[in-house]
Design a protein around this motif. Structure first.
Motif, PDB file in Angstrom:
ATOM      1  N   ARG A   1       0.833  -1.214   0.000  1.00 59.69           N
ATOM      2  CA  ARG A   1       0.000   0.000   0.000  1.00 59.69           C
ATOM      3  C   ARG A   1       0.863   1.259   0.000  1.00 59.69           C
ATOM      4  NH1 ARG A   1      -2.739  -3.405   3.759  1.00 59.69           N
ATOM      5  NH2 ARG A   1      -2.059  -2.152   5.558  1.00 59.69           N
ATOM      6  N   GLU A   2       1.962   1.213   0.747  1.00 60.29           N
ATOM      7  CA  GLU A   2       2.861   2.375   0.792  1.00 60.29           C
ATOM      8  C   GLU A   2       3.560   2.585  -0.548  1.00 60.29           C
ATOM      9  OE1 GLU A   2       5.343   1.321   4.039  1.00 60.29           O
ATOM     10  OE2 GLU A   2       3.750   1.566   5.543  1.00 60.29           O
ATOM     11  N   ALA A   3       3.936   1.493  -1.229  1.00 57.98           N
ATOM     12  CA  ALA A   3       4.589   1.619  -2.537  1.00 57.98           C
ATOM     13  C   ALA A   3       3.627   2.202  -3.564  1.00 57.98           C
ATOM     14  CB  ALA A   3       5.095   0.253  -3.002  1.00 57.98           C
ATOM     15  N   ILE A   4       2.376   1.776  -3.503  1.00 57.51           N
ATOM     16  CA  ILE A   4       1.366   2.322  -4.425  1.00 57.51           C
ATOM     17  C   ILE A   4       1.158   3.811  -4.166  1.00 57.51           C
ATOM     18  CG2 ILE A   4      -1.117   2.269  -4.949  1.00 57.51           C
ATOM     19  CD1 ILE A   4      -0.921  -0.824  -4.652  1.00 57.51           C
ATOM     20  N   GLU A   5       1.201   4.199  -2.899  1.00 63.37           N
ATOM     21  CA  GLU A   5       1.075   5.626  -2.572  1.00 63.37           C
ATOM     22  C   GLU A   5       2.243   6.412  -3.164  1.00 63.37           C
ATOM     23  OE1 GLU A   5       0.252   8.443   1.340  1.00 63.37           O
ATOM     24  OE2 GLU A   5       1.438   6.604   1.569  1.00 63.37           O
ATOM     25  N   ARG A   6       3.464   5.845  -3.076  1.00 57.37           N
ATOM     26  CA  ARG A   6       4.633   6.530  -3.651  1.00 57.37           C
ATOM     27  C   ARG A   6       4.514   6.630  -5.173  1.00 57.37           C
ATOM     28  NH1 ARG A   6       7.195   3.156   0.079  1.00 57.37           N
ATOM     29  NH2 ARG A   6       8.033   1.799  -1.552  1.00 57.37           N
ATOM     30  N   LEU A   7       3.970   5.584  -5.797  1.00 59.25           N
ATOM     31  CA  LEU A   7       3.753   5.629  -7.244  1.00 59.25           C
ATOM     32  C   LEU A   7       2.784   6.757  -7.601  1.00 59.25           C
ATOM     33  CD1 LEU A   7       4.055   4.439 -10.109  1.00 59.25           C
ATOM     34  CD2 LEU A   7       2.203   2.846  -9.552  1.00 59.25           C
ATOM     35  N   ALA A   8       1.729   6.890  -6.816  1.00 52.15           N
ATOM     36  CA  ALA A   8       0.749   7.958  -7.071  1.00 52.15           C
ATOM     37  C   ALA A   8       1.409   9.336  -6.937  1.00 52.15           C
ATOM     38  CB  ALA A   8      -0.422   7.828  -6.106  1.00 52.15           C
ATOM     39  N   ILE A   9       2.332   9.486  -5.983  1.00 55.72           N
ATOM     40  CA  ILE A   9       3.060  10.755  -5.831  1.00 55.72           C
ATOM     41  C   ILE A   9       3.895  11.040  -7.078  1.00 55.72           C
ATOM     42  CG2 ILE A   9       4.902  11.892  -4.526  1.00 55.72           C
ATOM     43  CD1 ILE A   9       3.799  10.410  -2.016  1.00 55.72           C
ATOM     44  N   THR A  10       4.545   9.994  -7.610  1.00 47.30           N
ATOM     45  CA  THR A  10       5.332  10.150  -8.841  1.00 47.30           C
ATOM     46  C   THR A  10       4.431  10.565  -9.999  1.00 47.30           C
ATOM     47  OG1 THR A  10       6.964   8.508  -8.106  1.00 47.30           O
ATOM     48  CG2 THR A  10       6.865   8.975 -10.470  1.00 47.30           C
ATOM     49  N   TYR A  11       3.269   9.912 -10.128  1.00 41.05           N
ATOM     50  CA  TYR A  11       2.303  10.294 -11.168  1.00 41.05           C
ATOM     51  C   TYR A  11       1.955  11.786 -11.056  1.00 41.05           C
ATOM     52  CZ  TYR A  11       1.094   5.479 -12.626  1.00 41.05           C
ATOM     53  OH  TYR A  11       1.108   4.216 -13.136  1.00 41.05           O
ATOM     54  N   ASN A  12       1.642  12.209  -9.840  1.00 42.43           N
ATOM     55  CA  ASN A  12       1.242  13.606  -9.626  1.00 42.43           C
ATOM     56  C   ASN A  12       2.372  14.583  -9.977  1.00 42.43           C
ATOM     57  OD1 ASN A  12      -1.363  13.019  -8.782  1.00 42.43           O
ATOM     58  ND2 ASN A  12      -0.764  12.770  -6.643  1.00 42.43           N
TER      59      ASN A  12
ATOM     60  N   LEU B   1       4.893  14.113 -12.101  1.00 41.48           N
ATOM     61  CA  LEU B   1       5.090  14.157 -13.552  1.00 41.48           C
ATOM     62  C   LEU B   1       3.922  14.857 -14.249  1.00 41.48           C
ATOM     63  CD1 LEU B   1       6.518  10.564 -14.152  1.00 41.48           C
ATOM     64  CD2 LEU B   1       7.793  12.713 -14.050  1.00 41.48           C
ATOM     65  N   ALA B   2       2.715  14.623 -13.741  1.00 39.26           N
ATOM     66  CA  ALA B   2       1.548  15.286 -14.332  1.00 39.26           C
ATOM     67  C   ALA B   2       1.648  16.800 -14.178  1.00 39.26           C
ATOM     68  CB  ALA B   2       0.268  14.772 -13.680  1.00 39.26           C
ATOM     69  N   GLN B   3       2.185  17.241 -13.033  1.00 38.48           N
ATOM     70  CA  GLN B   3       2.338  18.675 -12.814  1.00 38.48           C
ATOM     71  C   GLN B   3       3.343  19.279 -13.805  1.00 38.48           C
ATOM     72  OE1 GLN B   3       0.394  20.423 -10.789  1.00 38.48           O
ATOM     73  NE2 GLN B   3       1.367  22.288 -11.560  1.00 38.48           N
ATOM     74  N   LEU B   4       4.401  18.515 -14.121  1.00 39.65           N
ATOM     75  CA  LEU B   4       5.365  18.980 -15.125  1.00 39.65           C
ATOM     76  C   LEU B   4       4.691  19.112 -16.493  1.00 39.65           C
ATOM     77  CD1 LEU B   4       8.505  16.817 -14.166  1.00 39.65           C
ATOM     78  CD2 LEU B   4       8.139  19.263 -13.708  1.00 39.65           C
ATOM     79  N   ILE B   5       3.778  18.195 -16.795  1.00 36.16           N
ATOM     80  CA  ILE B   5       3.025  18.263 -18.056  1.00 36.16           C
ATOM     81  C   ILE B   5       2.150  19.529 -18.073  1.00 36.16           C
ATOM     82  CG2 ILE B   5       1.210  17.169 -19.437  1.00 36.16           C
ATOM     83  CD1 ILE B   5       3.750  15.616 -19.682  1.00 36.16           C
ATOM     84  N   VAL B   6       1.433  19.747 -16.964  1.00 36.22           N
ATOM     85  CA  VAL B   6       0.553  20.917 -16.864  1.00 36.22           C
ATOM     86  C   VAL B   6       1.359  22.209 -17.032  1.00 36.22           C
ATOM     87  CG1 VAL B   6      -0.921  22.234 -15.293  1.00 36.22           C
ATOM     88  CG2 VAL B   6      -1.166  19.738 -15.445  1.00 36.22           C
ATOM     89  N   GLU B   7       2.561  22.228 -16.451  1.00 37.49           N
ATOM     90  CA  GLU B   7       3.405  23.427 -16.513  1.00 37.49           C
ATOM     91  C   GLU B   7       4.187  23.530 -17.826  1.00 37.49           C
ATOM     92  OE1 GLU B   7       5.846  22.998 -13.088  1.00 37.49           O
ATOM     93  OE2 GLU B   7       4.201  23.372 -11.652  1.00 37.49           O
ATOM     94  N   ASN B   8       3.992  22.531 -18.707  1.00 37.37           N
ATOM     95  CA  ASN B   8       4.676  22.534 -20.005  1.00 37.37           C
ATOM     96  C   ASN B   8       6.200  22.579 -19.844  1.00 37.37           C
ATOM     97  OD1 ASN B   8       4.623  22.422 -22.828  1.00 37.37           O
ATOM     98  ND2 ASN B   8       4.755  24.645 -23.034  1.00 37.37           N
ATOM     99  N   ASP B   9       6.697  21.865 -18.809  1.00 35.84           N
ATOM    100  CA  ASP B   9       8.118  21.893 -18.469  1.00 35.84           C
ATOM    101  C   ASP B   9       8.857  20.815 -19.272  1.00 35.84           C
ATOM    102  OD1 ASP B   9      10.623  22.006 -17.360  1.00 35.84           O
ATOM    103  OD2 ASP B   9       9.915  22.119 -15.288  1.00 35.84           O
TER     104      ASP B   9
END
Length: 377
Positions: free
Chosen positions: A293-304, A306-314
């Motif tokens: 469960r903790e590893a899945i939570e860390r994966l979700a943090i990574t998703y977020n 990277l998604a923020q970098l996409i939103v910021e067009n970085d």
């Protein structure tokens, strides 16, 4: 019904393939690419697609594994499969029965017969869902002889192996077949083996799996559970999330396949395969331990992140992330490209065959209509 001339050709092909596998078994060191490349010009002349030849050569080479492993002579064992009417239980029943062993089934409605089904068994194999495995071990232990070998096939090993060792004084082993429903043999399939106690009592079973082409990986239960965080829990969550997202977005799956690249189609196939399974099984694999469960939570943090970098067009930071992961994967990328290309080519061959199959009735109807027009005054 197959035409007689097609049956005759197929039988000739089968006989020739048998001869080819036998010859390869005597000289297994011939490289795959050497076998494939030798007849490139002949393939073109005969109108045979290279992918068909490649699959045939690869299949023959893979079949050599069973040819090189002669059947192991072993005395028939009395085996009780607990949960043997499930899909994995049925798989083991088929393989053990075919090897000449005497198989009994103990399922949900059979506990009144537990003593007769368990006390004289040479092997008891627990094949129930994860959530019930420890409970079932506690329930059946009272009926076991000290000489009975006890094993399970659950996807968590540390607490389950510990429960078997505590509840049963005889031989104990944890097994985890790394495949699911639909597999017909152990050929090229991995089975993780976690020794517990009295390993000799299981050697006939391990030999049966190896003889059928299985790959046995010896592991401690702790190492197994750590590896399953990536191999099962994270992978299941990733596929589960994609399926949920596609549903929320109301993607027209049927129409998307008209536009699909092979990779996208494979992704959809993997999603569909996951959701074709039992919901409790898939969810319990993700929830099984705090570490998962903790590893899945860390994966979700990574998703977020990277998604923020996409939103910021970085673009620059995303490229840096790509390059860092490229370095991490290293030489594995070459094998990944080779293996995935083979899967794509095999899938493309299957889709082409299905397309011909679907079109055939139309051709037949058209030919029938033309013939009708010719004979109608």
């Amino acid at each position: 019904m197959l035409p007689e001339n097609l049956k005759k050709i197929d039988q000739q092909l089968i006989d020739l393939l048998g001869e080819r596998i036998a010859v390869l078994a005597k000289s297994p060191s011939i490289a795959l690419e050497e076998q494939i490349a030798s007849f490139t010009f002949s393939l073109v002349q005969a109108g045979v697609p290279e992918c068909l030849w490649r699959n045939l050569v690869t299949g023959c080479t893979a079949a050599v594994a069973s040819t090189l492993s002669p059947p192991v002579a072993t005395q028939p064992r009395r085996v009780t499969l607990v949960g043997g009417r499930g899909m994995m239980g049925y798989f083991f029943k088929q393989k053990l029965s075919a090897a000449g062993h005497d198989i009994s089934i103990l399922d949900v409605g059979d506990w009144e017969q537990a003593q007769s089904l368990l006390e004289k068994a040479d092997l008891v194999l627990v094949c129930v869902p994860i959530e019930y495995t420890i409970e079932v071990i506690h329930k059946l232990a009272q009926y076991l002889s000290p000489t009975t070998a006890l094993a399970d096939i659950a996807s968590i090993k540390t607490p389950i192996l510990q429960a078997m060792l505590e509840q049963h004084s005889g031989p104990v082993m944890g097994l985890h077949p790394m495949f699911g429903p639909g597999i017909k043999s152990f050929s090229s399939q991995t089975v993780v083996v976690c020794p517990g106690r009295g390993d000799d009592a299981f050697q006939w079973l391990l030999a049966l799996m190896e003889n059928d082409g299985g790959k046995l990986i010896i592991s401690t239960p702790e190492e197994h559970d750590q590896m399953m965080i990536a191999v099962q829990a994270i992978r299941n969550f990733q596929t589960f999330s994609l399926g949920v997202f596609l549903g929320e977005e109301e993607i027209d799956i049927r129409r998307s396949l008209d536009f699909a690249s092979p990779i996208f189609r494979l992704e959809l196939d993997i999603v569909g395969r996951l959701f074709a399974q039992s919901a409790p099984l898939v969810v319990d694999i993700m929830l099984a331990t705090p570490e998962r469960r903790e590893a899945i939570e860390r994966l979700a943090i990574t998703y977020n992140r990277l998604a923020q970098l996409i939103v910021e067009n970085d673009r620059d930071t995303l490229i840096q992330e790509f390059k860092a992961t490229h370095s991490f994967l290293g030489e594995r990328m070459n094998s990944a490209v080779e293996e995935s290309t083979h899967v794509i080519n095999t899938l493309s061959t299957l889709l082409a065959a299905k397309e011909v199959e679907q079109k055939q009735p139309f051709f037949v109807r058209q030919q029938g209509a033309i013939a009708h027009q010719l004979v109608t005054p």
